[in-house]
Design a protein around this motif. Sequence first.
Motif, PDB file in Angstrom:
ATOM      1  N   GLN A 146       0.829  -1.192   0.000  1.00  0.00           N
ATOM      2  CA  GLN A 146       0.000   0.000   0.000  1.00  0.00           C
ATOM      3  C   GLN A 146       0.871   1.253   0.000  1.00  0.00           C
ATOM      4  OE1 GLN A 146      -2.642  -0.365   3.397  1.00  0.00           O
ATOM      5  NE2 GLN A 146      -4.230  -1.276   2.112  1.00  0.00           N
ATOM      6  N   PRO A 174       2.096   5.349  -5.483  1.00  0.00           N
ATOM      7  CA  PRO A 174       1.608   4.607  -6.655  1.00  0.00           C
ATOM      8  C   PRO A 174       2.492   4.806  -7.884  1.00  0.00           C
ATOM      9  CG  PRO A 174      -0.236   5.574  -5.494  1.00  0.00           C
ATOM     10  CD  PRO A 174       1.010   6.104  -4.834  1.00  0.00           C
ATOM     11  N   THR A 216       5.225   2.289  -8.900  1.00  0.00           N
ATOM     12  CA  THR A 216       4.874   1.008  -9.496  1.00  0.00           C
ATOM     13  C   THR A 216       5.641   0.792 -10.792  1.00  0.00           C
ATOM     14  OG1 THR A 216       2.663   0.963  -8.520  1.00  0.00           O
ATOM     15  CG2 THR A 216       3.000  -0.316 -10.532  1.00  0.00           C
ATOM     16  N   THR A 220       4.338  -3.205  -7.053  1.00  0.00           N
ATOM     17  CA  THR A 220       3.038  -2.571  -7.264  1.00  0.00           C
ATOM     18  C   THR A 220       2.632  -1.856  -5.984  1.00  0.00           C
ATOM     19  OG1 THR A 220       2.378  -4.302  -8.823  1.00  0.00           O
ATOM     20  CG2 THR A 220       0.637  -2.911  -7.916  1.00  0.00           C
ATOM     21  N   SER A 276      -0.331   0.246  -4.285  1.00  0.00           N
ATOM     22  CA  SER A 276      -1.750   0.581  -4.405  1.00  0.00           C
ATOM     23  C   SER A 276      -2.060   1.842  -3.609  1.00  0.00           C
ATOM     24  CB  SER A 276      -2.602  -0.579  -3.897  1.00  0.00           C
ATOM     25  OG  SER A 276      -2.355  -0.804  -2.521  1.00  0.00           O
TER      26      SER A 276
END
Length: 125
Positions: free
Chosen positions: A12, A87, A90, A122, A124
């Motif tokens: 996250q 994010p 990523t 990744t 999020s």
Amino acid sequence: VQLQASGGGLVQAGGSLRLSCAASGRTFSGNGMGWFRQAPGKEREFVAAIRWSAGTTYYEDSVKGRFTISRDKAKNMVYLQMSSLKPEDTAVYHCAAALGIIVSQIRLSSSYDYWGQGTEVTVSS
């Protein structure tokens, strides 16, 4: 020289990950190692690099203060500690090794001789 990157995953925003890169095949005594990343639809970009002997580090502006590159000479390992992930971090992260490098060109992918297969990160929102 073979490079094996690991440590990617799903995290996250605000979280942390540590990427590792193992150099094998011969004792690595090259000049430097770097991390690059490539997001979908974008070109590969420089993230961080470290000069093998001196330990001098270099960072892309957007990761300064959040990412830390380090190396373990005895284990032929390079690490990328990533904190406060966003994010936009990523991407697939690749480690690379340079047998000889000019400091002014350390951010160029063409300066590196060997590349690992990449590990996916990744983040999020």
